[in-house]
Design a protein around this motif. Structure first.
Motif, PDB file in Angstrom:
ATOM      1  N   THR A 102     -15.784   0.726  -2.424  1.00  0.00           N
ATOM      2  CA  THR A 102     -14.594   1.084  -3.196  1.00  0.00           C
ATOM      3  C   THR A 102     -14.897   1.034  -4.691  1.00  0.00           C
ATOM      4  OG1 THR A 102     -12.234   0.611  -3.437  1.00  0.00           O
ATOM      5  CG2 THR A 102     -13.652  -1.292  -3.140  1.00  0.00           C
ATOM      6  N   THR A 103     -13.860   1.071  -5.518  1.00  0.00           N
ATOM      7  CA  THR A 103     -14.069   0.951  -6.971  1.00  0.00           C
ATOM      8  C   THR A 103     -13.392  -0.336  -7.448  1.00  0.00           C
ATOM      9  OG1 THR A 103     -12.047   2.157  -7.450  1.00  0.00           O
ATOM     10  CG2 THR A 103     -14.053   3.450  -7.277  1.00  0.00           C
ATOM     11  N   LEU A 104     -13.614  -0.687  -8.702  1.00  0.00           N
ATOM     12  CA  LEU A 104     -13.057  -1.949  -9.222  1.00  0.00           C
ATOM     13  C   LEU A 104     -11.525  -1.954  -9.175  1.00  0.00           C
ATOM     14  CD1 LEU A 104     -15.256  -2.761 -12.344  1.00  0.00           C
ATOM     15  CD2 LEU A 104     -15.448  -3.675 -10.059  1.00  0.00           C
ATOM     16  N   ASP A 105     -10.922  -0.753  -9.111  1.00  0.00           N
ATOM     17  CA  ASP A 105      -9.455  -0.669  -9.100  1.00  0.00           C
ATOM     18  C   ASP A 105      -8.862  -1.368  -7.878  1.00  0.00           C
ATOM     19  OD1 ASP A 105      -9.188   1.462 -11.342  1.00  0.00           O
ATOM     20  OD2 ASP A 105     -10.678   2.242  -9.970  1.00  0.00           O
ATOM     21  N   TYR A 106      -9.648  -1.431  -6.784  1.00  0.00           N
ATOM     22  CA  TYR A 106      -9.133  -2.040  -5.557  1.00  0.00           C
ATOM     23  C   TYR A 106      -8.769  -3.512  -5.802  1.00  0.00           C
ATOM     24  CZ  TYR A 106      -8.619  -3.546  -0.749  1.00  0.00           C
ATOM     25  OH  TYR A 106      -8.101  -4.061   0.410  1.00  0.00           O
ATOM     26  N   PHE A 107      -9.612  -4.217  -6.537  1.00  0.00           N
ATOM     27  CA  PHE A 107      -9.388  -5.652  -6.768  1.00  0.00           C
ATOM     28  C   PHE A 107      -8.120  -5.861  -7.592  1.00  0.00           C
ATOM     29  CE2 PHE A 107     -13.898  -4.925  -6.177  1.00  0.00           C
ATOM     30  CZ  PHE A 107     -14.194  -5.828  -5.168  1.00  0.00           C
ATOM     31  N   GLU A 108      -7.917  -4.984  -8.561  1.00  0.00           N
ATOM     32  CA  GLU A 108      -6.735  -5.083  -9.404  1.00  0.00           C
ATOM     33  C   GLU A 108      -5.485  -4.725  -8.592  1.00  0.00           C
ATOM     34  OE1 GLU A 108      -7.483  -3.128 -13.148  1.00  0.00           O
ATOM     35  OE2 GLU A 108      -5.374  -3.390 -13.672  1.00  0.00           O
ATOM     36  N   PHE A 109      -5.624  -3.697  -7.761  1.00  0.00           N
ATOM     37  CA  PHE A 109      -4.503  -3.228  -6.951  1.00  0.00           C
ATOM     38  C   PHE A 109      -4.036  -4.302  -5.966  1.00  0.00           C
ATOM     39  CE2 PHE A 109      -3.829  -1.216  -2.688  1.00  0.00           C
ATOM     40  CZ  PHE A 109      -2.507  -0.880  -2.866  1.00  0.00           C
ATOM     41  N   ARG A 110      -4.981  -4.988  -5.308  1.00  0.00           N
ATOM     42  CA  ARG A 110      -4.626  -6.037  -4.352  1.00  0.00           C
ATOM     43  C   ARG A 110      -4.447  -7.401  -5.003  1.00  0.00           C
ATOM     44  NH1 ARG A 110      -2.871  -3.585  -0.020  1.00  0.00           N
ATOM     45  NH2 ARG A 110      -4.330  -2.330   1.151  1.00  0.00           N
ATOM     46  N   LYS A 111      -4.615  -7.434  -6.318  1.00  0.00           N
ATOM     47  CA  LYS A 111      -4.502  -8.677  -7.095  1.00  0.00           C
ATOM     48  C   LYS A 111      -5.465  -9.746  -6.555  1.00  0.00           C
ATOM     49  CE  LYS A 111       0.237  -7.885  -8.561  1.00  0.00           C
ATOM     50  NZ  LYS A 111       0.424  -6.578  -7.968  1.00  0.00           N
TER      51      LYS A 111
ATOM     52  N   THR B 189       0.869  -1.187   0.000  1.00  0.00           N
ATOM     53  CA  THR B 189       0.000   0.000   0.000  1.00  0.00           C
ATOM     54  C   THR B 189       0.907   1.238   0.000  1.00  0.00           C
ATOM     55  OG1 THR B 189      -1.441  -1.293   1.441  1.00  0.00           O
ATOM     56  CG2 THR B 189      -1.997   1.031   1.168  1.00  0.00           C
ATOM     57  N   PRO B 190       1.140   1.837  -1.167  1.00  0.00           N
ATOM     58  CA  PRO B 190       2.151   2.908  -1.220  1.00  0.00           C
ATOM     59  C   PRO B 190       1.834   4.114  -0.340  1.00  0.00           C
ATOM     60  CG  PRO B 190       1.259   2.433  -3.408  1.00  0.00           C
ATOM     61  CD  PRO B 190       0.525   1.574  -2.460  1.00  0.00           C
ATOM     62  N   LEU B 191       0.645   4.701  -0.533  1.00  0.00           N
ATOM     63  CA  LEU B 191       0.282   5.890   0.249  1.00  0.00           C
ATOM     64  C   LEU B 191      -1.190   5.810   0.649  1.00  0.00           C
ATOM     65  CD1 LEU B 191       1.836   8.704  -2.004  1.00  0.00           C
ATOM     66  CD2 LEU B 191       2.776   7.909   0.159  1.00  0.00           C
TER      67      LEU B 191
ATOM     68  N   LYS C 165     -30.501  -4.859   1.263  1.00  0.00           N
ATOM     69  CA  LYS C 165     -30.311  -6.275   0.931  1.00  0.00           C
ATOM     70  C   LYS C 165     -29.425  -6.314  -0.312  1.00  0.00           C
ATOM     71  CE  LYS C 165     -33.990  -9.086   1.312  1.00  0.00           C
ATOM     72  NZ  LYS C 165     -35.260  -9.640   0.755  1.00  0.00           N
ATOM     73  N   MET C 166     -28.196  -6.810  -0.140  1.00  0.00           N
ATOM     74  CA  MET C 166     -27.244  -6.784  -1.264  1.00  0.00           C
ATOM     75  C   MET C 166     -27.233  -8.121  -2.005  1.00  0.00           C
ATOM     76  SD  MET C 166     -24.142  -4.804   0.651  1.00  0.00           S
ATOM     77  CE  MET C 166     -24.303  -5.684   2.184  1.00  0.00           C
ATOM     78  N   ARG C 167     -26.934  -8.049  -3.296  1.00  0.00           N
ATOM     79  CA  ARG C 167     -26.873  -9.242  -4.135  1.00  0.00           C
ATOM     80  C   ARG C 167     -25.422  -9.729  -4.172  1.00  0.00           C
ATOM     81  NH1 ARG C 167     -27.921  -9.105 -10.671  1.00  0.00           N
ATOM     82  NH2 ARG C 167     -26.151  -7.701 -10.561  1.00  0.00           N
ATOM     83  N   VAL C 168     -25.184 -10.951  -3.679  1.00  0.00           N
ATOM     84  CA  VAL C 168     -23.807 -11.482  -3.715  1.00  0.00           C
ATOM     85  C   VAL C 168     -23.529 -11.926  -5.154  1.00  0.00           C
ATOM     86  CG1 VAL C 168     -22.213 -13.220  -2.802  1.00  0.00           C
ATOM     87  CG2 VAL C 168     -23.967 -12.254  -1.314  1.00  0.00           C
ATOM     88  N   VAL C 169     -22.562 -11.275  -5.814  1.00  0.00           N
ATOM     89  CA  VAL C 169     -22.264 -11.634  -7.205  1.00  0.00           C
ATOM     90  C   VAL C 169     -20.959 -12.412  -7.345  1.00  0.00           C
ATOM     91  CG1 VAL C 169     -23.599  -9.806  -8.317  1.00  0.00           C
ATOM     92  CG2 VAL C 169     -21.248  -9.347  -7.636  1.00  0.00           C
ATOM     93  N   GLY C 170     -20.121 -12.360  -6.311  1.00  0.00           N
ATOM     94  CA  GLY C 170     -18.854 -13.071  -6.423  1.00  0.00           C
ATOM     95  C   GLY C 170     -18.231 -13.370  -5.079  1.00  0.00           C
ATOM     96  N   VAL C 171     -17.406 -14.416  -5.058  1.00  0.00           N
ATOM     97  CA  VAL C 171     -16.649 -14.775  -3.851  1.00  0.00           C
ATOM     98  C   VAL C 171     -15.170 -14.752  -4.227  1.00  0.00           C
ATOM     99  CG1 VAL C 171     -16.183 -16.584  -2.157  1.00  0.00           C
ATOM    100  CG2 VAL C 171     -18.518 -16.217  -2.965  1.00  0.00           C
ATOM    101  N   LEU C 172     -14.376 -14.067  -3.409  1.00  0.00           N
ATOM    102  CA  LEU C 172     -12.949 -13.935  -3.712  1.00  0.00           C
ATOM    103  C   LEU C 172     -12.171 -15.186  -3.311  1.00  0.00           C
ATOM    104  CD1 LEU C 172     -12.383 -10.317  -2.369  1.00  0.00           C
ATOM    105  CD2 LEU C 172     -12.370 -11.004  -4.757  1.00  0.00           C
ATOM    106  N   GLU C 173     -11.069 -15.398  -3.989  1.00  0.00           N
ATOM    107  CA  GLU C 173     -10.175 -16.491  -3.585  1.00  0.00           C
ATOM    108  C   GLU C 173      -9.479 -16.085  -2.293  1.00  0.00           C
ATOM    109  OE1 GLU C 173      -7.205 -17.800  -6.362  1.00  0.00           O
ATOM    110  OE2 GLU C 173      -8.750 -18.720  -7.608  1.00  0.00           O
ATOM    111  N   LYS C 174      -9.103 -17.068  -1.470  1.00  0.00           N
ATOM    112  CA  LYS C 174      -8.439 -16.754  -0.208  1.00  0.00           C
ATOM    113  C   LYS C 174      -7.121 -16.023  -0.475  1.00  0.00           C
ATOM    114  CE  LYS C 174      -8.294 -19.296   4.110  1.00  0.00           C
ATOM    115  NZ  LYS C 174      -9.669 -19.336   4.557  1.00  0.00           N
ATOM    116  N   SER C 175      -6.910 -14.929   0.261  1.00  0.00           N
ATOM    117  CA  SER C 175      -5.661 -14.191   0.051  1.00  0.00           C
ATOM    118  C   SER C 175      -4.830 -14.107   1.329  1.00  0.00           C
ATOM    119  CB  SER C 175      -5.973 -12.773  -0.443  1.00  0.00           C
ATOM    120  OG  SER C 175      -6.719 -12.086   0.535  1.00  0.00           O
TER     121      SER C 175
END
Lengths: 318, 392
Positions: free
Chosen positions: B115-124, B54-56, B174-184
């Motif tokens: 957050t935005t979609l960039d977070y997923f890319e940033f944290r891989k 996390t740079p800054l 009530k949120m719609r679960v659209v995805g589950v992340l791989e364990k990190s």
């Protein structure tokens, strides 16, 4: 013995074929990757991007013909296409409902309004609404139709051009050249607006909602919007607001986004307000492009102002 | 030699209580320093790896530790929020990509991260199941949370109300679960990710409700002011975003004024990082820009100071346990003097008798080491949960 040779040959051919499959797939993906996809939210942005890039770049305006780009919402399949695009060019100023309601990667989004910050027009009573017993209140809002002033469209093009050069560094020369050509082609529109400004200074106009502020500012005119929602009929309050403004400013003209029905037109005429239709070009015109359509509409506007009172419409909405 | 082992084993098995006590004594004496060392190094490794990636981080002025830990581990901290205008200001500099984080709500106790979609890319972060966020009301959940709550794409997850006694408070969504992340192996495994706009809907800045027709919905209309229909509080707000009602969802006010808890700032190069740090290093700036690695190093310095005390304590405890064990063995030898004489008279050599005694100690130490090893392995498997439970 022959059977063994046959099996060995068959095995070798199978292996050879299997080895060839991967590079073919790789080449296909590489080719796909080589043609970037740029998504835009409305026609003027589509016009800018198409004017700047070559045919190798896919410019996608996802709004289907006949749909309103301000309120249209994509389905899951189009959402995925938008999210996977290389660049998403948005207008800013809350234009296009889907931009706020979709999850978009910030790194791929170019919000062109950021580059016009000092020239944006904020209307204090952009939105009037109420909740509970607190009474109606208004929110300020930024008018989104920048492209109706060709000078602002040129600045949007500058911002897009800069981003495109970052995305396609090899195309730098052609993008720069195309940008210069686009700006040159906007000059006649600027000249026409300057002429209108000097010939008809200080005019007052009515409009249904905040759309024409950039165009009228360019011509040094004033536009009063009537808080009249799109595709609805005016009610008593609308007429009341109109009467109050007219008493103050003697507004002789109403500018419409699309041709109103005859009854409404007559009603405005009876109240001493002449009507003119100017398509704000959020969607692609049936004929020509932004340049030809704007040129045509500005000529018609000049003729309308010359004639003084008769109702005219642009050729597009006839 | 087999005989020595058999005899030792039989002796230890016969004196079970003594054997178990000795094994426990040695195990505990070894376990404390080993676990402490392991825990601290794991804690350091975990904090440092998250901080290094996390740079800054930018956020409203206040506690730097809270800002860093909240942005990296999503813990609920009572901090001032900043707004989207600051996110855009960072973006406009052209020096970095800002990723906004909105952290105010929870769902089933898990932090809801806007957050935005960039977070997923940033944290891989990679999707194990389903797809990434698509629209308002969607959520993507971490691997641990999916396992604990037995959720998968297509299920729904309700946000928690901030205060159950506040009837006029925000409505849960009530949120719609659209995805589950791989364990990190990070805080992302226990979080619920939503788009920033969805988080603003949960907080009540945006909402959706049915269209009100003054003529037909008289029971919902408070009064009519010109063209404006003023609805009463009976107008039901949608608590779920669906294909049918998504167009009715709207936000009041300017997006730039909407709250943001903190901003992860990813500079495009080293020069941009320095320029950004300089830009926000002033008294007039409303934001503070921190390097998480510096904060973590400061935190670790404090931890190491505490660890030094623990190390001293461990050393003293180990010495006393060692002395105690020596005493136990010496007393045991004295008690077994007659036993040794009998063995000697039966023809057993003195060296064999000593071998028996040493093998006994070896068995006890070996058993203790195995226990320590097993416990350390267990701790290693559940390291993140233990650290999170103890420190974060």
């Amino acid at each position: 013995m022959h059977r063994i040779y046959f099996i060995v040959a068959l095995f070798s051919m199978t292996m050879l074929y299997a080895c060839q499959q991967k590079p073919q797939e790789g080449t296909r993906l590489a080719e796909e990757k080589q043609s970037p996809v740029i998504v835009v939210v409305n026609y003027p942005l589509e016009f800018i991007v198409k004017s700047l890039v070559g045919p190798d770049v896919k410019v996608l305006n996802p709004v289907p013909p006949g749909s309103d780009p301000e309120t249209w919402f994509p389905n899951d399949e189009i959402i995925q296409t938008i999210q996977e695009a290389d660049l998403i060019v948005t207008n800013g100023a809350n234009f296009a409902d889907w931009v706020k309601k979709l999850s978009l990667p910030r790194s791929k989004v170019l919000k062109t309004s950021i580059f016009l910050k000092e020239d944006l027009i904020t209307v204090p009573d952009y939105e009037v609404h109420s909740h509970g017993s607190g009474g109606a209140h208004s929110h300020a809002g930024t008018v989104a139709f920048f492209w109706l002033d060709p000078a602002l469209l040129a600045r949007q093009a500058d911002a897009i051009g800069k981003k495109l050069i970052q995305l396609l560094p090899r195309e730098k020369e052609s993008i720069t050249e195309n940008l210069k050509n686009l700006k040159d082609s906007l000059e006649p529109l600027n000249l026409k607006l300057d002429q209108l400004r000097s010939k008809y200074p200080g005019l007052h106009w009515f409009s249904q909602r905040p759309v024409y502020q950039y165009l009228t500012r360019r011509a040094d005119w004033t536009v009063h919007h009537l808080h009249w929602k799109k595709n609805t009929k005016p009610n008593e309050s609308t007429w009341e607001t109109m009467k109050t403004i007219q008493e103050l400013h003697k507004v002789p003209f109403m500018i419409w986004e699309q041709k109103p029905d005859k009854k409404l037109l007559n009603e405005f005429q009876q109240r001493g307000v002449s009507s003119f239709v100017l398509n704000p070009l959020t969607a692609k015109p049936a004929r020509g492009d932004y340049l030809t359509e704007m040129r045509l509409q500005l000529n018609q506007l000049e003729a309308f102002l010359k004639s003084g009172s008769s109702t005219q419409e642009s050729s597009e909405t006839k | 030699m087999n005989g020595v082992f058999r005899l030792t084993f039989r002796y230890l098995a016969y004196n079970r209580l003594k054997t178990v006590t000795l094994i426990l004594c040695v195990s505990l004496a070894l376990l404390l320093p080993v676990l402490l060392q392991f825990g601290v190094s794991q804690f350091e490794q975990d904090l440092l790896s998250r901080a290094r990636s996390t740079p800054l981080i930018a956020g409203a002025k206040g506690s730097r530790f809270d800002l860093a830990l909240q942005s990296m581990y999503f813990n609920q901290a009572d901090r001032e929020s900043t707004n989207m205008l600051e996110v855009e200001a960072i973006e406009e500099t052209g020096y970095a990509l800002p990723i906004p984080l909105v952290l105010r709500f929870t769902a089933q106790g898990a932090p809801v991260v806007g957050t935005t979609l960039d977070y997923f890319e940033f944290r891989k972060l990679v999707m194990a199941k389903g797809s990434n966020l698509k629209r308002l009301g969607d959520c993507v959940i971490g691997a641990n949370l999916a396992e604990n709550l037995q959720l998968s794409p297509g299920d729904q997850l309700m946000s928690d109300p901030l205060n159950v006694f506040d009837l006029s408070g925000t409505y849960p969504l009530k949120m719609r679960v659209v995805g589950v992340l791989e364990k990190s192996g990070s805080a992302d495994d226990d979080a619920v990710f939503v788009d920033v706009h969805t988080e603003w809907i949960i907080s009540g800045i945006g909402h959706g409700h049915q269209k009100i027709n003054a003529a037909t919905n008289k029971d919902l209309v408070l009064k009519q002011e010109g063209s404006t229909t003023i609805a009463n509080a009976a107008v039901p707000q949608f608590n779920e975003v669906t294909e049918e009602n998504i167009t009715s969802f709207h936000f009041h006010g300017d997006t730039e004024t909407f709250p943001v808890s903190s901003i992860i700032v990813i500079p495009f190069d080293k020069k941009s990082e320095v320029l950004l740090l300089g830009m926000y290093d002033s008294d007039t700036s409303v934001l503070q820009l921190i390097r998480p690695i510096e904060i973590v190093n400061e935190l670790m310095e404090m931890v190491f100071r505490v660890k030094q005390l623990f190390d001293m304590n461990t050393f003293l405890v180990s010495v006393s346990v060692g002395l105690l064990l020596c005493l136990v063995f010496l007393l045991s030898l004295r008690l077994r003097k007659r036993e040794r004489q009998t063995m000697f008279q039966l023809g057993c050599s003195r060296s064999t008798i000593w071998k028996l005694q040493l093998t006994e100690i070896l068995f006890i130490v070996l058993a203790s080491l195995i226990i320590v090893l097993v416990l350390t392995l267990v701790c290693r498997i559940y390291a993140y949960q233990i650290i999170k439970f103890l420190f974060i």
